[in-house]
Design a protein around this motif. Structure first.
Motif, short mmCIF file in Angstrom:
data_model
loop_
_atom_site.label_atom_id
_atom_site.label_comp_id
_atom_site.label_asym_id
_atom_site.label_seq_id
_atom_site.Cartn_x
_atom_site.Cartn_y
_atom_site.Cartn_z
N LEU A 5 -30.84 -10.60 104.86
CA LEU A 5 -29.89 -9.50 104.75
C LEU A 5 -30.38 -8.36 105.61
CD1 LEU A 5 -27.36 -8.53 103.21
CD2 LEU A 5 -28.87 -7.72 101.43
N ASN A 6 -29.50 -7.82 106.44
CA ASN A 6 -29.88 -6.76 107.36
C ASN A 6 -29.75 -5.38 106.72
OD1 ASN A 6 -30.08 -8.81 109.29
ND2 ASN A 6 -27.94 -8.58 109.87
N LEU A 7 -30.72 -5.00 105.89
CA LEU A 7 -30.70 -3.67 105.28
C LEU A 7 -31.36 -2.69 106.24
CD1 LEU A 7 -31.71 -4.20 101.55
CD2 LEU A 7 -29.44 -3.88 102.51
N GLU A 8 -30.67 -1.60 106.53
CA GLU A 8 -31.24 -0.57 107.41
C GLU A 8 -31.33 0.73 106.64
OE1 GLU A 8 -29.16 -0.18 111.12
OE2 GLU A 8 -28.97 -2.35 111.31
N MET A 9 -32.23 1.58 107.08
CA MET A 9 -32.37 2.90 106.46
C MET A 9 -31.57 3.93 107.26
SD MET A 9 -34.24 2.30 103.85
CE MET A 9 -34.57 3.96 103.25
N ASP A 10 -31.00 4.89 106.55
CA ASP A 10 -30.29 6.00 107.16
C ASP A 10 -30.80 7.25 106.46
OD1 ASP A 10 -28.47 7.57 108.54
OD2 ASP A 10 -26.91 7.30 107.03
N GLY A 11 -31.90 7.78 106.98
CA GLY A 11 -32.56 8.87 106.27
C GLY A 11 -33.18 8.30 105.01
N THR A 12 -32.78 8.82 103.87
CA THR A 12 -33.30 8.30 102.60
C THR A 12 -32.37 7.24 102.00
OG1 THR A 12 -32.21 10.07 101.38
CG2 THR A 12 -34.50 10.45 102.04
N ALA A 13 -31.21 7.06 102.60
CA ALA A 13 -30.25 6.08 102.08
C ALA A 13 -30.44 4.72 102.75
CB ALA A 13 -28.83 6.58 102.32
N ILE A 14 -29.94 3.69 102.07
CA ILE A 14 -30.00 2.33 102.61
C ILE A 14 -28.58 1.93 103.00
CG2 ILE A 14 -30.57 -0.08 102.09
CD1 ILE A 14 -32.40 1.09 99.84
N LEU A 15 -28.44 1.34 104.17
CA LEU A 15 -27.13 0.86 104.62
C LEU A 15 -27.02 -0.62 104.25
CD1 LEU A 15 -26.91 2.59 108.11
CD2 LEU A 15 -25.98 3.35 105.92
N LEU A 16 -26.04 -0.94 103.41
CA LEU A 16 -25.82 -2.30 102.93
C LEU A 16 -24.62 -2.90 103.64
CD1 LEU A 16 -26.34 -4.61 100.86
CD2 LEU A 16 -24.79 -3.39 99.31
N PRO A 17 -24.84 -3.91 104.51
CA PRO A 17 -23.72 -4.55 105.19
C PRO A 17 -23.01 -5.53 104.26
CG PRO A 17 -25.78 -5.52 105.92
CD PRO A 17 -26.12 -4.46 104.92
N VAL A 18 -21.68 -5.46 104.23
CA VAL A 18 -20.88 -6.27 103.31
C VAL A 18 -19.76 -6.96 104.07
CG1 VAL A 18 -19.26 -6.12 101.36
CG2 VAL A 18 -21.39 -4.84 101.31
N ARG A 19 -19.50 -8.21 103.69
CA ARG A 19 -18.30 -8.93 104.17
C ARG A 19 -17.35 -8.97 102.98
NH1 ARG A 19 -15.98 -12.17 107.70
NH2 ARG A 19 -17.76 -12.43 109.08
N ALA A 20 -16.22 -8.31 103.13
CA ALA A 20 -15.24 -8.25 102.05
C ALA A 20 -14.33 -9.47 102.09
CB ALA A 20 -14.40 -6.99 102.20
N GLN A 21 -14.03 -10.00 100.92
CA GLN A 21 -13.11 -11.14 100.79
C GLN A 21 -12.02 -10.74 99.81
OE1 GLN A 21 -13.57 -14.53 102.21
NE2 GLN A 21 -11.43 -14.46 101.63
N PRO A 22 -10.97 -10.03 100.32
CA PRO A 22 -9.89 -9.62 99.41
C PRO A 22 -9.01 -10.82 99.04
CG PRO A 22 -9.45 -8.86 101.64
CD PRO A 22 -10.78 -9.54 101.66
N ARG A 23 -8.13 -10.62 98.06
CA ARG A 23 -7.21 -11.66 97.59
C ARG A 23 -7.95 -12.92 97.11
NH1 ARG A 23 -4.15 -10.80 102.57
NH2 ARG A 23 -2.46 -9.38 102.16
N SER A 24 -9.13 -12.73 96.56
CA SER A 24 -9.91 -13.86 96.05
C SER A 24 -9.43 -14.21 94.65
CB SER A 24 -11.39 -13.46 96.02
OG SER A 24 -12.17 -14.53 95.56
N SER A 25 -9.84 -15.35 94.14
CA SER A 25 -9.42 -15.74 92.79
C SER A 25 -10.22 -15.00 91.72
CB SER A 25 -9.59 -17.25 92.62
OG SER A 25 -10.93 -17.62 92.83
N LYS A 26 -11.38 -14.43 92.12
CA LYS A 26 -12.19 -13.69 91.14
C LYS A 26 -12.98 -12.58 91.83
CE LYS A 26 -16.16 -16.91 91.13
NZ LYS A 26 -16.40 -16.96 92.50
N ASN A 27 -13.43 -11.63 91.04
CA ASN A 27 -14.28 -10.56 91.55
C ASN A 27 -15.73 -10.99 91.41
OD1 ASN A 27 -12.22 -8.70 92.09
ND2 ASN A 27 -12.21 -7.97 90.00
N GLY A 28 -16.55 -10.72 92.43
CA GLY A 28 -17.96 -11.03 92.30
C GLY A 28 -18.69 -11.12 93.63
N ILE A 29 -20.00 -11.22 93.53
CA ILE A 29 -20.84 -11.37 94.72
C ILE A 29 -21.04 -12.87 94.96
CG2 ILE A 29 -23.18 -11.04 95.62
CD1 ILE A 29 -23.12 -8.27 94.34
#
Length: 104
Positions: A5-29
């Motif tokens: 997972l490509n986590l990068e820092m932005d100052g004190t925050a962490i940038l979390l890259p996400v691939r969104a899958q809308p219209r799925s049959s369920k919510n979840g990771i």
């Protein structure tokens, strides 16, 4: 621990890259794909509905407060970046691993 997972820092925050899958049959990771956290939501991608649902799913799965997470890139795209505050990179990795493991 080394997640693909490509986590990068932005100052004190962490940038979390996400691939969104809308219209799925369920919510979840769904796990990690191509260096991004894959998150499924049942909402349709219109008027920010899917973005709100994504925020709730990530916040809940990673046990974050609402004030700790914000969408910073990809408002209308499938590839998004969330900014996560007030957590260490190691702790975030641990929570992502736990959340991604539950989905299998």
């Amino acid at each position: 621990m080394n997640l693909p997972l490509n986590l990068e820092m932005d100052g004190t925050a962490i940038l979390l890259p996400v691939r969104a899958q809308p219209r799925s049959s369920k919510n979840g990771i769904e796990g990690i794909h191509d260096g991004r956290l894959k998150v499924c939501v049942t909402q349709v991608p219109e008027k920010g509905k899917a973005n709100k649902a994504l925020l709730k799913v990530i916040q809940s799965a990673l046990k974050l407060k609402r004030s700790q997470i914000e969408l910073c890139k990809g408002e209308t795209a499938a590839l998004k970046v969330f900014r996560i505050h007030e957590i260490s990179k190691e702790e975030l990795y641990t929570r992502i691993t736990a959340a991604a493991g539950k989905s299998r």
